[in-house]
Design an enzyme around this catalytic site. Structure first.
Site, PDB file in Angstrom:
ATOM      1  CB  VAL A  49      84.165  45.260  57.692  1.00  0.00           C
ATOM      2  CG1 VAL A  49      85.263  46.183  58.204  1.00  0.00           C
ATOM      3  CG2 VAL A  49      82.793  45.808  58.064  1.00  0.00           C
ATOM      4  CB  CYS A  50      87.288  41.265  55.709  1.00  0.00           C
ATOM      5  SG  CYS A  50      86.807  40.661  57.349  1.00  0.00           S
ATOM      6  N   PRO A  51      87.241  43.164  53.150  1.00  0.00           N
ATOM      7  CG  PRO A  51      85.606  43.099  51.488  1.00  0.00           C
ATOM      8  CD  PRO A  51      85.914  42.592  52.856  1.00  0.00           C
ATOM      9  CB  ILE A  54      92.259  43.261  52.549  1.00  0.00           C
ATOM     10  CG1 ILE A  54      92.184  42.348  53.784  1.00  0.00           C
ATOM     11  CG2 ILE A  54      93.257  42.714  51.532  1.00  0.00           C
ATOM     12  CD1 ILE A  54      91.639  40.969  53.518  1.00  0.00           C
TER      13      ILE A  54
END
Length: 210
Positions: A49-51, A54
């Site tokens: 999920v993080c990328p 970002i």
């Protein structure tokens, strides 16, 4: 304990800036009196999920900059891991092309001070040892910090729940409107819509028009 209305916790830490340069003493102090800040925490580099978040912040970066606001990411990974991720292409799960600063909170104290660390340390007096209860990475915390260094908004998502980046632009517009006009912003307010005075008469006038 909520940070809203209080000074953002001070810190100095390593970070990667401009997507390519490691600096040792990154601090929010450089923005005091100059810019608003969106500081967001995410769990880990090289995850799933993080990328998406970002890249979503990067895609909206011009909108934040138009509002005289800097976007800054932070996780408990090291500067070197951040840099490796920044050098990994998007189609391989990387964040190549991201230009806003990403802070390294390897000691986890920034996450602790902002109240987003996914657990806590405990000391056992009998065994004289420390343990950690929970997950030693950051939740998806997001903080809107004004030019005086005061936290005006905070939200914390659990690990699986990605953010809506447009909502932070909306909240930033609301904060800027409050600062400029001294009016308050009602539910679902967006830039260009009527706000209201913080009085009974102001509320009545608002509802008479909406």
């Amino acid at each position: 304990m909520a940070l809203v209305g209080k000074k953002a916790p001070h810190f100095t830490a390593g970070a990667v800036i401009n997507g390519e340069e490691i600096v040792e003493n990154f601090s929010l102090d450089q923005y005091i009196g100059k810019k608003h800040v969106i500081l967001f925490f995410y769990p880990k580099d090289f995850t799933f999920v993080c990328p998406t978040e970002i890249h979503a912040f990067q895609e909206k970066l011009a909108g934040f900059e138009k509002r005289n606001t800097v976007v800054i990411g932070c996780s408990t990974d090291t500067e070197e891991t951040h840099l490796a991720w920044l050098n990994t292409s998007k189609d391989h799960g990387g964040i190549q092309g991201v230009t806003f600063p990403i802070i390294a909170d390897a000691a986890k104290v920034i996450s602790m001070n902002f109240g987003v660390l996914g657990g806590e340390y405990a000391y056992n007096n009998d065994t004289k040892t420390w343990s950690f209860n929970g997950v030693p990475i950051a939740f998806r915390g997001t903080f809107l910090i004004d030019k005086e260094g005061i936290v005006r908004h905070e939200s914390i998502n659990d690990f699986p729940l990605g953010r809506n980046i447009d909502e932070y632009l909306r909240l930033l517009d609301a904060q800027l409107h409050v600062e400029q006009y001294g009016e308050v912003c009602p539910a679902n307010w967006e830039e260009g819509e009527a706000a209201m005075k913080a009085t009974n008469e102001g509320v009545a006038e608002y509802f008479s028009k909406n």
